[in-house]
Design an enzyme around this catalytic site. Structure first.
Site, PDB file in Angstrom:
ATOM      1  CE1 TYR A  93      -4.314   1.027  -0.038  1.00  0.00           C
ATOM      2  CE2 TYR A  93      -4.510  -1.106   1.052  1.00  0.00           C
ATOM      3  CZ  TYR A  93      -5.085  -0.041   0.360  1.00  0.00           C
ATOM      4  OH  TYR A  93      -6.423  -0.053   0.078  1.00  0.00           O
ATOM      5  NE  ARG A 147      -7.540  -3.508 -19.498  1.00  0.00           N
ATOM      6  CZ  ARG A 147      -8.062  -3.117 -20.662  1.00  0.00           C
ATOM      7  NH1 ARG A 147      -7.559  -3.580 -21.790  1.00  0.00           N
ATOM      8  NH2 ARG A 147      -9.072  -2.283 -20.715  1.00  0.00           N
ATOM      9  CG  ASP A 168      -8.345  10.349 -24.153  1.00  0.00           C
ATOM     10  OD1 ASP A 168      -7.336   9.630 -24.283  1.00  0.00           O
ATOM     11  OD2 ASP A 168      -9.439   9.912 -23.738  1.00  0.00           O
ATOM     12  CB  THR A 200      -4.729   3.715 -21.997  1.00  0.00           C
ATOM     13  OG1 THR A 200      -4.576   3.777 -23.430  1.00  0.00           O
ATOM     14  CG2 THR A 200      -6.161   4.045 -21.626  1.00  0.00           C
ATOM     15  CD  GLU A 233      -4.705   5.369   0.966  1.00  0.00           C
ATOM     16  OE1 GLU A 233      -4.526   6.057   1.993  1.00  0.00           O
ATOM     17  OE2 GLU A 233      -5.776   4.806   0.700  1.00  0.00           O
ATOM     18  CE  LYS A 276      -7.423   2.518 -25.817  1.00  0.00           C
ATOM     19  NZ  LYS A 276      -7.417   2.783 -24.356  1.00  0.00           N
TER      20      LYS A 276
END
Length: 392
Positions: free
Chosen positions: A45, A233, A198, A224, A47, A227
């Site tokens: 973790y 991903r 984008d 992203t 954060e 692609k």
């Protein structure tokens, strides 16, 4: 039960190995990326952000983050090198939709006006679809394409002057031509709007010079990492340095909790792969393959949206063939060819049915396909469509 899941994974692996993959948003990652995605980093973790974060949003909310700090900082540095930019970058977005959500809210409030391309003309759901958060939370207005399917820059200018949007958005998920980022930028500046791009679909082309770059023009750029970038991903946000703190805060704590450090490590590996000379050769071949396949469909009498392509994808309008997009998609699945239904400009059917299909060449180029291979696949698709219509 665990065995059942692994059996299904093997079943999907077999499908990917054997099918001809033409979905424009998919690709095949390297073994190194798969190794990172499946690594013990998923246990951690973290954060917050690395302690020397340039945006000023410093520090993690958990201890033991020394190593993942190094990984995340290296990931950011590598992606700046890929795009040859000094923009701030946030590599924490879980996906492209999250990246767009955070990008909007870094500079906008709910109810603000965004000028974007519509879904039927080639945009993504997060560019204002009424089914998406973008269409529900913002006042969306849309620019059109001309009769040939090209972005109508006169319409962009007229809509910008009429509606005075706070943000003008360029980018698409089903547009096969070069996007004139410079003209968008000029229009945005003329009305005092932010300009966002984008580049999720064409990021690999931008990185290698096959498409014009939005860096230096756009205030915020999202993408992203799969692609055409051929990574795991996930998503990323680039922005001008003065927006860095707003963008970082819009990811954490506004829209996400802990980042996925195993994915961030895989993103870093993807960036290293993009910096290799072989990657530039790969993307160039992707474009050559797309053009070759597109031209073959035209020779066989198919209607191609915009009458061609400049990038990794193109759209077929199947109206004159008498077959819908969903029929074509489902029928080709039975023949182990995978593509997706897609709306066309001035679409008369619902997006669930659609009148066209979208075809991309990035994935099969990764498998080694060249121009003749894609020409052969085009003829297979034509044969299967003809057989389907005879038996319909």
């Amino acid at each position: 039960m665990v065995k059942d899941i692994f059996d299904l994974i093997e079943k999907e692996k077999k499908r990917q190995d054997e099918n001809i993959e033409l979905i424009a948003s998919e690709n095949f990652v390297s073994d190194d990326i798969l190794k990172a995605v499946g690594s013990i980093l998923t246990n951690k973790y973290s954060e917050g952000y690395p302690t020397n974060r340039t945006s000023g949003n410093t520090g993690r909310y958990y201890g033991g983050c020394q190593v993942v700090d190094e990984i995340e900082e290296k990931c950011c540095d590598l992606w700046r090198k890929v795009f040859n930019t000094d923009y701030h970058v946030n590599v924490q977005p879980h996906c492209g939709s999250t990246a767009n959500f955070a990008a909007y809210f870094s500079i906008l409030n709910a109810g603000d006006t965004i000028l974007s391309m519509s879904l039927n003309n080639g945009a993504h759901l997060t560019h204002g679809s009424p089914a998406s958060f973008s269409g529900k939370l913002f006042n969306m207005v849309f620019y059109d394409v001309d009769d040939n399917g090209f972005i109508d820059m006169n319409d962009v200018k007229e809509k910008a002057e009429k509606y005075k949007p706070k943000l003008i958005l360029a980018g698409a998920s089903a547009y096969s031509r070069i996007i004139p980022f410079d003209k968008f930028s000029e229009i945005a500046k003329s009305i005092g709007a932010y300009f966002m791009v984008d580049m999720a679909h064409i990021a690999g082309l931008i990185a290698t010079g096959e498409h014009k770059s939005p860096f230096g023009l756009a205030d915020i750029i999202t993408t992203t990492t799969h692609k055409t970038l051929r990574g795991p991903r996930g998503g990323m946000i680039f922005c001008k340095k003065e927006l860095a703190k707003k963008v970082d805060s819009a990811i954490f704590p506004f829209s996400q909790g802990g980042p996925l450090q195993h994915i961030i490590a895989a993103k870093a590996i993807a960036a290293e792969e993009c910096l290799q000379p072989s990657y530039k050769e790969y993307i160039h071949q992707v474009v050559l393959n797309s053009k070759a396949m597109c031209e073959e469909f035209k020779k066989m009498g198919y209607k191609v949206i915009t009458d061609g392509t400049d990038n990794h994808l193109f759209m077929l309008d199947l109206t004159h063939k008498g077959i819908t997009g969903i029929e074509c998609q489902d029928m080709l699945d039975e023949h182990h060819i995978t593509l997706n239904k897609n709306c066309i400009p001035n679409e008369t059917r619902s997006p669930k049915v659609a009148s066209g299909v979208r075809i991309g060449t990035a994935a099969m180029t990764t498998k080694g396909y060249k121009e003749q291979d894609f020409i052969d696949v085009a003829h297979k698709i034509d044969k299967y469509i003809d057989e389907y219509m005879v038996n319909k």
